[in-house]
Motif scaffolding. Sequence first.
Motif, PDB file in Angstrom:
ATOM      1  N   UNK A 183     -10.265  -6.660   3.921  1.00  0.00           N
ATOM      2  CA  UNK A 183     -10.867  -6.796   5.250  1.00  0.00           C
ATOM      3  C   UNK A 183     -10.160  -5.912   6.283  1.00  0.00           C
ATOM      4  N   UNK A 184      -8.958  -5.446   5.958  1.00  0.00           N
ATOM      5  CA  UNK A 184      -8.274  -4.507   6.842  1.00  0.00           C
ATOM      6  C   UNK A 184      -9.144  -3.284   7.136  1.00  0.00           C
ATOM      7  N   UNK A 185      -9.945  -2.884   6.166  1.00  0.00           N
ATOM      8  CA  UNK A 185     -10.764  -1.687   6.322  1.00  0.00           C
ATOM      9  C   UNK A 185     -11.835  -1.857   7.394  1.00  0.00           C
ATOM     10  N   UNK A 186     -12.119  -3.107   7.761  1.00  0.00           N
ATOM     11  CA  UNK A 186     -13.120  -3.352   8.799  1.00  0.00           C
ATOM     12  C   UNK A 186     -12.510  -3.362  10.200  1.00  0.00           C
ATOM     13  N   UNK A 187     -11.188  -3.204  10.278  1.00  0.00           N
ATOM     14  CA  UNK A 187     -10.493  -3.241  11.568  1.00  0.00           C
ATOM     15  C   UNK A 187     -10.163  -1.820  12.027  1.00  0.00           C
TER      16      UNK A 187
END
Length: 224
Positions: free
Chosen positions: A34-38
């Motif tokens: 989910x880091x990639x969505x930040x």
Amino acid sequence: MAFRIITADERLSSAENKTSLAIFGPPGVGKTTLLKSLPAEETVCLDLEAGMKSVQDWRGASIPVRSFSDFRDLAVLIGGPDPAQHPQSWYGTERHAWLQAQHRDSGIEAFLASKRIVFVDSITDLTRQAMAYARQQPEAFSARTGKPDVRGAYGLLGREVIQALKHLQHARGKTVIFVGVLEKGRGGVRHGHLAAADGGLKGRPRTARHRRSGGLDAAFRPRC
């Protein structure tokens, strides 16, 4: 101390518009991904798992954390001193000033100040580090026999972890995202690794995917 009044406009401003949430799920479900969505330029990952392989192509910065003491220091540098604590306590003004002096030439404080989002991966490993710390403290030994006291260690673990997480939650202008592992227990019930504590985040996250929990704005359980 002087009281600070926050107006509606200030509360809605970007400096005050913050969120604290927890994401719980079993290993491999994609919590770290989910880091990639930040936004990479606004996010820092506090990496307690040494598990950044799944996001190697993410352009954001991370800080490896290998001990509970290091995590507390980072929490103090991010959130500043706690005015409710004794000045000489870990979260007090003197400790904060000492940390600033220790890291003055490293640029870490300015770096942390530039990040709007703090991604903690994971509170599961944080509790393991905290237990290693707790087992070495006087509270983890019987005052009568001098032998290890597991109850004392777990009690200290709960207090220390909750205090650290709460301190991060109070960091002004910071959105804080806590990641935690869920595992199958007896009867197929999933539960977290968080030790039972006397406040804040609980040891057994709610089963609903979206439910407020322990002072957090939201708690999520990704679909498996």
